[in-house]
Scaffold this motif. Structure first.
Motif, mmCIF file in Angstrom:
data_model
loop_
_atom_site.group_PDB
_atom_site.id
_atom_site.type_symbol
_atom_site.label_atom_id
_atom_site.label_comp_id
_atom_site.label_asym_id
_atom_site.label_seq_id
_atom_site.Cartn_x
_atom_site.Cartn_y
_atom_site.Cartn_z
ATOM 1 N N SER A 185 0.830 -1.210 0.000
ATOM 2 C CA SER A 185 0.000 0.000 0.000
ATOM 3 C C SER A 185 0.860 1.253 0.000
ATOM 4 O O SER A 185 0.555 2.231 -0.695
ATOM 5 N N MET A 186 1.949 1.216 0.747
ATOM 6 C CA MET A 186 2.802 2.400 0.841
ATOM 7 C C MET A 186 3.613 2.609 -0.436
ATOM 8 O O MET A 186 3.867 3.750 -0.840
ATOM 9 N N ALA A 187 4.018 1.520 -1.076
ATOM 10 C CA ALA A 187 4.736 1.650 -2.349
ATOM 11 C C ALA A 187 3.829 2.238 -3.420
ATOM 12 O O ALA A 187 4.223 3.137 -4.176
ATOM 13 N N VAL A 188 2.592 1.747 -3.499
ATOM 14 C CA VAL A 188 1.633 2.259 -4.477
ATOM 15 C C VAL A 188 1.322 3.723 -4.183
ATOM 16 O O VAL A 188 1.287 4.567 -5.092
ATOM 17 N N PHE A 189 1.093 4.025 -2.920
ATOM 18 C CA PHE A 189 0.778 5.404 -2.543
ATOM 19 C C PHE A 189 1.950 6.336 -2.866
ATOM 20 O O PHE A 189 1.761 7.452 -3.354
ATOM 21 N N GLY A 190 3.175 5.871 -2.613
ATOM 22 C CA GLY A 190 4.357 6.676 -2.913
ATOM 23 C C GLY A 190 4.504 6.962 -4.398
ATOM 24 O O GLY A 190 4.929 8.052 -4.791
ATOM 25 N N LEU A 191 4.143 5.987 -5.243
ATOM 26 C CA LEU A 191 4.195 6.189 -6.691
ATOM 27 C C LEU A 191 3.234 7.306 -7.106
ATOM 28 O O LEU A 191 3.598 8.216 -7.864
ATOM 29 N N GLY A 192 2.008 7.239 -6.613
ATOM 30 C CA GLY A 192 1.034 8.273 -6.936
ATOM 31 C C GLY A 192 1.435 9.627 -6.390
ATOM 32 O O GLY A 192 1.254 10.663 -7.052
ATOM 33 N N LEU A 193 2.018 9.634 -5.213
ATOM 34 C CA LEU A 193 2.464 10.885 -4.591
ATOM 35 C C LEU A 193 3.569 11.532 -5.414
ATOM 36 O O LEU A 193 3.563 12.747 -5.653
ATOM 37 N N GLY A 194 4.520 10.732 -5.863
ATOM 38 C CA GLY A 194 5.618 11.251 -6.664
ATOM 39 C C GLY A 194 5.173 11.806 -8.004
ATOM 40 O O GLY A 194 5.741 12.772 -8.512
#
Length: 538
Positions: free
Chosen positions: A359-368
């Motif tokens: 979840s955090m990896a996916v969220f980080g991708l969208g955030l970036g």
């Protein structure tokens, strides 16, 4: 500063990023350790205040300094911000109770707000919008690096050393950043007008403070319909109306109202508000989930959240390069925000470490992909003379969104937690205390709160001190409390997901202006020519 040599610009950026790193690392190092620190200080009921006071003071400092830096230059404010942050960090480490901790964190917040406002504006001084994407990506990389190093280091320190060192260990970096800014940053130049809008600054402050206090206290210390909350909201409205009137008459307003006639500025600020509302409101409780529900120590909690930071750094760097190459930015928000929504949706259902990491990896991708867009869009839509105040307005709305989001999510958590805890301890799977010594039962039930779950060493010590036949019941009770907290946090993450959906819808209303290749605003003829070129390239 746009016409300085490339070598000179590079040296200024190194100095600016050193200041940003100092502020960022001191913030992220506390993220996984904060629940333990507040538990040690016996102030878990004030947990949201330790976060909100920092955001409150940094928000006010950010917007006030934005206009002042347009008038007097960035350098004196960068130096003042670093100095105030160092003082606040040192004092925070000396705290003996949660009240001192909150006050000193407020001083830190003032310094952080000044650094944040002037550092991002300095990038706009050095580079035209078309080139800023690359450097914004590097600035995001600084945050990303601190987000990778900070939580893990903070967790290790709080597990193995006195918590005070979290606030003292990077003070030497502050000295280095101060010296670099002092020697490398160009001498500040005054703008044409030096009339400071004291009255506007006062009423802007008296608008922000009661607004944030209302959302902080509502649903926790006071009912939403109480006289205290309604009084604060009424004070906010009255102060806001006076502020608008004052700004309409001011010769040099602290927050020019005409900025909000600009579609790009207004929509970008609203999206930034909503995104931070959902993101910060939910993300702040990830430490509760990782440490409280999964039972991971503070040391290893940082490793669980690390993928988000690593992916964000890579994604933001690539996004910056792509925006600089194409001159377009809207498409990255349209891609990034849905990915953020997907990441937070996974958080709603996560119940183990692999799901948390995913979840955090996916969220980080969208955030970036999504977050760098809106600051750049705002800066690109205004003249260089208003760069500081436009950047400050963007950060103001983001900080307001984050602060109000944390408060609202805290209310969501508090309202659901008491009900879920009661249900968990009365369910069939709950331990049977009827055959246990009442004194032992009372000792065990003192852990029936999320604050106790944050202090893993105390949990282990207490369980070891109990009679052997009682220890399984204690473990059973802790598991029930973890389940209740997990169910509560799922509701928090779901609320954040819904809020991000609203932000995504608003992106479609964002007008895209081609990124300028100069800090000078184009003439109408040049603007039309750029639009034609953009259409041809598309």
């Amino acid at each position: 500063m746009e016409h300085l040599s490339s070598k000179r610009k590079l040296s200024i950026m190194i100095a600016t990023m050193a200041a940003m790193l100092f502020a960022a690392i001191n913030q992220t190092i506390t993220s996984t350790a904060m629940p333990r620190i507040i538990s040690i200080l016996d102030g878990m009921e004030y947990y949201t205040w330790t976060i909100n006071i920092y955001l409150l003071t940094s928000t006010i400092a950010t917007v006030l300094v934005g206009k002042l830096s347009d008038m007097f230059g960035r350098k004196p404010f960068l130096l003042a911000g670093i100095l105030l942050f160092m003082i606040g960090a040192f004092l925070t480490g000396t705290s003996t109770d949660v009240y001192q901790f909150i006050i000193y964190r407020g001083i830190q917040g003032i310094g952080a707000g000044i650094i944040q406002s002037t550092a991002f504006t300095a990038v706009g001084d050095l580079f035209p919008p078309r080139e800023r994407g690359k450097w914004m990506g590097l600035m995001m990389a600084v945050f990303g690096f601190s987000s990778v190093l900070g939580p893990s280091l903070g967790g290790y320190l709080v597990d193995n050393m006195e918590w005070h060192w979290l606030f003292w260990i990077f003070l030497p970096l502050g000295v280095v950043a101060f010296v670099m800014i002092l020697t490398l940053f160009p001498k500040s130049t005054r703008g044409e007008s030096t009339n400071i809008d004291y009255l506007g600054s006062l009423f802007l402050t008296t608008t922000i403070v009661p607004l944030l206090l209302a959302f902080t206290w509502a649903g926790t210390q006071y009912d939403w319909g109480s006289s205290q909350i309604l009084g604060l909201l009424a004070g906010t409205v009255i102060s806001a109306l006076i502020f608008i009137w004052v700004e309409s008459k001011a010769k040099n307003p602290v927050l020019p109202l005409h900025l909000f006639k600009n579609n790009v500025v207004t929509i970008s600020n609203i999206i930034g508000f909503i995104m931070n509302f959902g993101m910060m409101g939910a993300m702040i409780y990830l430490s509760f989930f990782v440490q409280g529900v999964l039972g991971i120590s503070a040391t290893y909690a940082g490793y669980v959240t690390m993928p988000m930071s690593i992916v964000m750094v890579v994604a933001s760097a690539i996004t910056g390069q792509l925006m600089a190459k194409s001159g377009k930015y809207k498409r990255y928000a349209l891609i990034g925000i849905p990915i953020m929504i997907a990441g937070m949706t996974i958080m709603v259902f996560m119940n183990n470490v692999p799901m948390a990491v995913l979840s955090m990896a996916v969220f980080g991708l969208g955030l970036g992909l999504g977050m760098p867009v809106f600051s750049l869009a705002t800066q690109n839509a205004v003249s260089h003379s208003e760069l500081g105040v436009a950047t400050a307005s963007s950060q103001l709305f983001r900080n307001l969104g984050g602060t109000i989001g944390i408060a609202v999510m805290g209310t969501v958590m508090a309202n659901n937690l008491s009900k879920n805890l009661s249900n968990a301890l009365q369910s069939e799977s709950a331990p049977d205390f009827s055959q246990i010594d009442p004194a032992v039962t009372e000792q065990m039930l003192s852990f029936a709160n999320p604050q106790a779950l944050m202090n893993k060493p105390l949990l282990e010590q207490t369980q070891a001190s109990l009679p052997t036949d009682i220890q399984p019941l204690f473990s059973q009770m802790i598991d029930s409390i973890r389940d209740a907290l997990g169910l509560t946090l799922s509701t928090v993450f779901l609320t954040g997901t819904i809020v991000l959906v609203v932000a995504f819808v608003l992106v479609f209303f964002l007008k895209e202006l081609p990124l300028r290749t100069s800090n000078e605003m184009p003439t109408p003829e040049e603007a039309n020519q750029e639009k034609k070129l953009a259409v041809d390239k598309a």
